[in-house]
Design a protein around this motif. Sequence first.
Motif, PDB file in Angstrom:
ATOM      1  N   GLU A  16       0.823  -1.212   0.000  1.00 16.68           N
ATOM      2  CA  GLU A  16       0.000   0.000   0.000  1.00 16.68           C
ATOM      3  C   GLU A  16       0.853   1.257   0.000  1.00 16.68           C
ATOM      4  OE1 GLU A  16      -3.706   1.929   2.564  1.00 16.68           O
ATOM      5  OE2 GLU A  16      -2.372   0.466   3.499  1.00 16.68           O
TER       6      GLU A  16
ATOM      7  N   ASP B 114      -9.900  -0.573  -0.363  1.00 10.51           N
ATOM      8  CA  ASP B 114      -8.717  -0.027  -1.023  1.00 10.51           C
ATOM      9  C   ASP B 114      -8.253  -1.014  -2.092  1.00 10.51           C
ATOM     10  OD1 ASP B 114      -5.713   0.285  -1.421  1.00 10.51           O
ATOM     11  OD2 ASP B 114      -6.129   2.064  -0.220  1.00 10.51           O
TER      12      ASP B 114
ATOM     13  N   GLU C  56      -5.250   5.659 -10.063  1.00  5.68           N
ATOM     14  CA  GLU C  56      -4.804   6.556  -8.984  1.00  5.68           C
ATOM     15  C   GLU C  56      -4.082   7.771  -9.539  1.00  5.68           C
ATOM     16  OE1 GLU C  56      -2.500   6.332  -4.680  1.00  5.68           O
ATOM     17  OE2 GLU C  56      -2.144   4.758  -6.174  1.00  5.68           O
TER      18      GLU C  56
ATOM     19  N   LYS D 297     -10.025   4.188  -3.604  1.00  5.99           N
ATOM     20  CA  LYS D 297     -11.107   3.614  -2.812  1.00  5.99           C
ATOM     21  C   LYS D 297     -12.220   3.124  -3.735  1.00  5.99           C
ATOM     22  CE  LYS D 297      -9.609   4.619   1.418  1.00  5.99           C
ATOM     23  NZ  LYS D 297      -9.316   3.573   2.430  1.00  5.99           N
TER      24      LYS D 297
END
Length: 499
Positions: free
Chosen positions: A249, A310, A363, A370
Amino acid sequence: MDQDISITFPHVLIFFPLVAGLITFFFKKDATVKSWALFSSVVTLCVSLGSIYYASNKALSGLTFNYEWLKYIGASFSVSLDGMGRILTLLTAISFPVIFVATYKDQYKNANSFYGLLLLTQAGLMGVFLASDALLFYFFWELAIIPVYFLCSNWGGDKRIQATFKFFIYTFTGSLLMLVGIIYIYLQTAATQDATGKIISAHSFAINYFYAAQLTADQQSWLFWLFFIAFAIKMPVFPFHTWQPDTYEQSPSAVTMVLSGVMVKMGLFGVVRWLLPMFPLAVAKFDTAVIILSVIGIVYASLLAIKQDDLKRLVAYSSIAHIGLMSATIFTTKQIGLEGVMIQMFNHGINIIGLWIVIEMIERQLGVRKISQLSGIAHKAPVLTIMLVVIGFANIALPLTNAFVGEFMMFSGLFQFNGWIATVALVSIILAAVYTLTMVQKVFYGQVNALTTNMKEISVNEQIALSIIVVAIFLSGIYPQPLFDLTKDTVTGIITRFK
């Protein structure tokens, strides 16, 4: 035996990315750094493809090399490109140019250091997959890990320090345990001699000497766990997995792709190349325990993946589940299962990198990952959606995709070992379909919202990167025989140790 030729394919696969990485540190302009990193990774890929063609002609002289590095302690620079080595060096060689192309638009502070460390990581990975000397294997094991530590800690997310510290503690502990095991086995090996019979060193780090070390059943038992914990942390498998989701992450996207696509294979490779042949008695003793742990990890990680909001953490847990299946299958020591693992190591790397590329593209454009904040991307980026659907189908092992054959063979091996355990593991297929298809439906379909209305179609270089992934998925899904041909000798050698 020393080789008559001075330059071999293993040399180039290790030293070209190593030298290219060191050169990268001296470039100043970001554009030059990116172009050089991409160019050097493409050269490495060409060398890897050349080694496979060369090996197909049975010209083995260019695939092995042995040089007396520290001869008085029995350590040598011994490298060999066998079937499993070829398939994993090919995965490594394919992954880096695809990653560089997919992330070409990303901007990094001190880009020369970032890309230089990535190329050093590639050199370390190549060395791990090629080493035929235990001390050399350990050296490259550390060389692959150390650059990743700096990459994560310097270019990671807001919580990178905590994640990197956890990653360091886990991997350092595993490496230390393995080093203790290597030294102990080294002291049990026979002496090395020259052509006249004169003893050169009292012991040897050569892989064949490690295989032949005279170890009792009790010695094998505790040594087994030293090596297994080191490899289990790197894969990772339950319960040694907790560092992985946080690290994935918080790491930069390119680093996450390397970690999950290639570096986890270090653990699987270590089990097959080193652990199984060295400790056959311990493997027979602990196989059920390890398989049960791995299957628990499969189901546990799959259930956690379903609950994730996520995207990065969802893919991280998905990877743990797939690696758990490979780990369980390896310890069945069934031929059909091991053959499945060999091709699945390659296929998993391709598929998981594809998923990370898609997440990185989302992203980069929208600034979020999300699932609850995303919807309707298919209306804005149909090409990206098509690519993602294909990769998603491969992730759940749909027929005609690359993962189908490997998973079918692995489950066959599990059923041969124990039907009940295999039945529990089969639940993961349903769970994988649930979290993968739910993610696709929520993120890509439905109505466009205020955030995703800003989504644009992916660029040409991004389409190229994903196209390579999709082509690889269909090629090895429809015609996997070349991958089987590469690794059949490795599987036969492993099975022989347990007869």
